[in-house]
Design a protein around this motif. Structure first.
Motif, PDB file in Angstrom:
ATOM      1  N   THR A  42       0.862  -1.178   0.000  1.00  0.00           N
ATOM      2  CA  THR A  42       0.000   0.000   0.000  1.00  0.00           C
ATOM      3  C   THR A  42       0.899   1.228   0.000  1.00  0.00           C
ATOM      4  O   THR A  42       2.035   1.185   0.493  1.00  0.00           O
ATOM      5  N   ALA A  43       0.402   2.323  -0.576  1.00  0.00           N
ATOM      6  CA  ALA A  43       1.198   3.540  -0.727  1.00  0.00           C
ATOM      7  C   ALA A  43       0.549   4.689   0.022  1.00  0.00           C
ATOM      8  O   ALA A  43      -0.684   4.805   0.081  1.00  0.00           O
ATOM      9  N   GLU A  44       1.388   5.518   0.620  1.00  0.00           N
ATOM     10  CA  GLU A  44       0.902   6.741   1.272  1.00  0.00           C
ATOM     11  C   GLU A  44       1.907   7.855   1.044  1.00  0.00           C
ATOM     12  O   GLU A  44       3.077   7.617   0.762  1.00  0.00           O
ATOM     13  N   ARG A  45       1.409   9.084   1.183  1.00  0.00           N
ATOM     14  CA  ARG A  45       2.198  10.268   0.838  1.00  0.00           C
ATOM     15  C   ARG A  45       2.055  11.333   1.904  1.00  0.00           C
ATOM     16  O   ARG A  45       0.977  11.537   2.464  1.00  0.00           O
ATOM     17  N   GLY A  46       3.153  12.032   2.183  1.00  0.00           N
ATOM     18  CA  GLY A  46       3.132  13.179   3.082  1.00  0.00           C
ATOM     19  C   GLY A  46       4.211  14.160   2.674  1.00  0.00           C
ATOM     20  O   GLY A  46       5.007  13.894   1.764  1.00  0.00           O
ATOM     21  N   SER A  47       4.255  15.300   3.343  1.00  0.00           N
ATOM     22  CA  SER A  47       5.276  16.286   3.004  1.00  0.00           C
ATOM     23  C   SER A  47       5.656  17.106   4.230  1.00  0.00           C
ATOM     24  O   SER A  47       4.886  17.232   5.183  1.00  0.00           O
ATOM     25  N   GLY A  48       6.872  17.625   4.190  1.00  0.00           N
ATOM     26  CA  GLY A  48       7.389  18.487   5.248  1.00  0.00           C
ATOM     27  C   GLY A  48       8.295  19.536   4.643  1.00  0.00           C
ATOM     28  O   GLY A  48       8.525  19.565   3.425  1.00  0.00           O
ATOM     29  N   GLU A  49       8.824  20.382   5.482  1.00  0.00           N
ATOM     30  CA  GLU A  49       9.672  21.481   5.007  1.00  0.00           C
ATOM     31  C   GLU A  49      11.093  21.306   5.511  1.00  0.00           C
ATOM     32  O   GLU A  49      11.317  21.004   6.684  1.00  0.00           O
ATOM     33  N   CYS A  50      12.052  21.466   4.598  1.00  0.00           N
ATOM     34  CA  CYS A  50      13.469  21.353   4.942  1.00  0.00           C
ATOM     35  C   CYS A  50      14.220  22.454   4.208  1.00  0.00           C
ATOM     36  O   CYS A  50      14.292  22.452   2.975  1.00  0.00           O
ATOM     37  N   ARG A  51      14.772  23.391   4.952  1.00  0.00           N
ATOM     38  CA  ARG A  51      15.411  24.548   4.320  1.00  0.00           C
ATOM     39  C   ARG A  51      16.938  24.445   4.410  1.00  0.00           C
ATOM     40  O   ARG A  51      17.576  25.132   5.206  1.00  0.00           O
ATOM     41  N   GLY A  69       3.859  11.347  11.272  1.00  0.00           N
ATOM     42  CA  GLY A  69       2.585  12.060  11.292  1.00  0.00           C
ATOM     43  C   GLY A  69       1.556  11.400  10.388  1.00  0.00           C
ATOM     44  O   GLY A  69       1.785  10.330   9.821  1.00  0.00           O
ATOM     45  N   PRO A  70       0.402  12.052  10.234  1.00  0.00           N
ATOM     46  CA  PRO A  70      -0.623  11.500   9.349  1.00  0.00           C
ATOM     47  C   PRO A  70      -0.191  11.606   7.889  1.00  0.00           C
ATOM     48  O   PRO A  70       0.310  12.641   7.459  1.00  0.00           O
ATOM     49  N   MET A  71      -0.351  10.516   7.153  1.00  0.00           N
ATOM     50  CA  MET A  71      -0.027  10.506   5.735  1.00  0.00           C
ATOM     51  C   MET A  71      -1.261  10.121   4.934  1.00  0.00           C
ATOM     52  O   MET A  71      -2.160   9.451   5.435  1.00  0.00           O
ATOM     53  N   GLU A  72      -1.304  10.559   3.694  1.00  0.00           N
ATOM     54  CA  GLU A  72      -2.474  10.345   2.842  1.00  0.00           C
ATOM     55  C   GLU A  72      -2.353   9.013   2.093  1.00  0.00           C
ATOM     56  O   GLU A  72      -1.393   8.818   1.330  1.00  0.00           O
ATOM     57  N   PRO A  73      -3.300   8.103   2.293  1.00  0.00           N
ATOM     58  CA  PRO A  73      -3.280   6.858   1.511  1.00  0.00           C
ATOM     59  C   PRO A  73      -3.505   7.177   0.030  1.00  0.00           C
ATOM     60  O   PRO A  73      -4.323   8.036  -0.319  1.00  0.00           O
ATOM     61  N   LEU A  74      -2.779   6.489  -0.837  1.00  0.00           N
ATOM     62  CA  LEU A  74      -2.896   6.711  -2.271  1.00  0.00           C
ATOM     63  C   LEU A  74      -3.677   5.573  -2.908  1.00  0.00           C
ATOM     64  O   LEU A  74      -3.388   4.401  -2.682  1.00  0.00           O
ATOM     65  N   SER A  75      -4.660   5.935  -3.705  1.00  0.00           N
ATOM     66  CA  SER A  75      -5.513   4.930  -4.351  1.00  0.00           C
ATOM     67  C   SER A  75      -4.854   4.436  -5.635  1.00  0.00           C
ATOM     68  O   SER A  75      -4.181   5.196  -6.331  1.00  0.00           O
TER      69      SER A  75
END
Length: 430
Positions: free
Chosen positions: A141-150, A275-281
């Motif tokens: 199963t696949a999931e997606r998330g994002s964060g900030e890295c400067r 953290g919470p990640m979005e499941p990908l359909s």
């Protein structure tokens, strides 16, 4: 109805087995002095069954500066013939470390003297990794998330009417790290993909190293354990580099800086994964590849080439290559764009150049972030600037064309051509 997502992975050591020259910094002379961090190729083989056959897609990355365009036809043909993967279903991404060997014979030796034996071995190690990845495919199963890295900063700055390579805190920057996680049926993580946009030019020491992407990937793999493969996918970072700044100027860091920046990226990724990640359909696998022609400005004549040779240094090497290979005096060069759709929210547009950030942001904005841009993929033509940057001049837009053995800087019309190509892929137009 799309079938379940399958994934096979592999991680294979591609560190040179003997000292050879490194690529990316012209001042380094002779073979490398040692190995600070080993280099790897990581392969992700995605699969989807329609009940009769399984379609496979490859997203691979190498701890190398780029994949040589002159070797791509053979690589793709071999993968296609051996494992039944369509050539347009393959993305080979390079994280663009300047701590690895030269991987192309097309450019000036200033960029790095290629070792053909290493290049042949690199191809074979890639094939071995594909074989391994194809052999351990399983449902995920696949999931997606994002964060900030400067950790990056724009490196084009106008000073006294001249475009220079200097820190520009007001310049365009993409600090987003996009993270994909793939879980097996037992809940364990099989693979992680990290998409981020910053040149891996933290240090110019003459030691083999995978720069900050390698540090981040290896730390995360160590944290997960169990054979989890973590791949770094480089964005359009042609005009972005690490923010190592002192007195308003860039400086080259040390291996301590490499570890620090790698830790910063890994920290961001771990925070996303925690953290919470979005499941990908699932969606039906899809791909499309187009080639556009990027025109050059006025080609040099015999007198200009003679004058360049007389000046010595890199200009002489450039002129001598054009003399030796008159076929390089062509009006344009092919630029390849490849789109892969693997899941809903897991799509890439890969380009075979040192593409500046403006094009990457265009892809993200036009797709609301659902499609991610990859530079340094499936070959290398050189820096790919915008029309405004061509007018401004500077390294990416003008000076670099010498090192990539291009006959002239690109014509400003390339921006319209590339944007039209990207739009065609986004809209899936013929």
């Amino acid at each position: 109805m799309s079938g379940e997502l399958l994934l096979g992975t592999a991680k294979v050591d591609i560190t040179p087995d003997r000292p050879i020259p490194l690529a990316g910094f012209g001042h380094r002379k002779g073979p490398y002095e040692g190995i600070n961090r080993r280099l790897f190729v990581r392969v992700n083989c995605f699969g989807q069954s329609d009940g009769n056959a399984t379609r496979k897609m490859i997203v691979a990355m190498g701890d190398i500066i780029w994949w040589g365009s002159e070797r791509m036809d053979r690589i793709r043909k071999t993968i296609s013939e051996k494992w039944g993967i369509r050539e347009q279903d393959i993305i080979l991404s390079a994280q663009h470390t300047h701590g690895g060997p030269s991987t192309s014979t097309l450019f000036l030796d200033t960029l790095g003297i290629p070792d053909v034996a290493y290049l042949d071995r690199l191809d074979e190690l890639l094939f071995a990794a594909v074989e391994q990845a194809v052999g351990n495919m399983e449902p995920v199963t696949a999931e997606r998330g994002s964060g900030e890295c400067r950790i990056g900063i724009n490196r084009r700055k106008m000073q006294d009417g001249k475009m220079t390579m200097a820190p520009n805190p007001d310049g365009l920057l993409d600090p987003v790290a996009t993270v994909f996680r793939f879980k097996k049926e037992d809940g364990k993580t099989k693979a992680v993909l990290i998409h981020y946009t910053c040149h891996p030019t933290t240090t110019n020491i003459n030691f083999v190293h995978s720069d900050y992407p390698g540090v981040a990937a290896e730390r995360l793999e160590g944290t997960f354990g169990g054979g989890t493969v973590v791949s770094f996918l480089q964005g359009c970072t042609g005009n972005v580099r690490p923010a190592l700044v002192r007195d308003g100027k860039f400086y080259s860091g040390t291996d301590d800086d490499v570890r620090r920046l790698g830790k910063a990226l890994a920290d961001t990724v771990e925070k996303v994964l925690d953290g919470p990640m979005e499941p990908l359909s699932p969606v039906p696998f899809d791909s499309k590849q187009i080639v556009v022609q990027l025109p050059f400005q006025t080609l040099p004549g015999d007198e200009e080439i003679d004058a360049a040779i007389a000046k010595g240094g890199a200009l002489a090497e450039w002129g001598e290559i054009l003399r030796r290979k008159p076929e390089l005096l062509r009006p344009h060069i092919p630029f390849e764009l490849t789109r892969l759709d693997i899941a809903d929210g897991l799509s890439f547009i890969a380009m075979n150049g040192e593409v500046v950030l403006e094009y990457g942001m265009f892809i993200k904005e036009e797709t609301k972030g659902k499609v991610l841009p990859l530079g340094y993929a499936n070959g290398m033509v050189g820096y790919v600037p915008t029309a405004a940057q061509i007018a401004e001049g500077g390294y990416e837009a003008k000076d670099s064309s010498i090192y990539f053995a291009l006959p002239a800087p690109f014509d400003p019309s390339i921006e319209t051509i590339i944007r039209q190509g990207i739009t065609q892929l986004i809209r899936k137009e013929d």
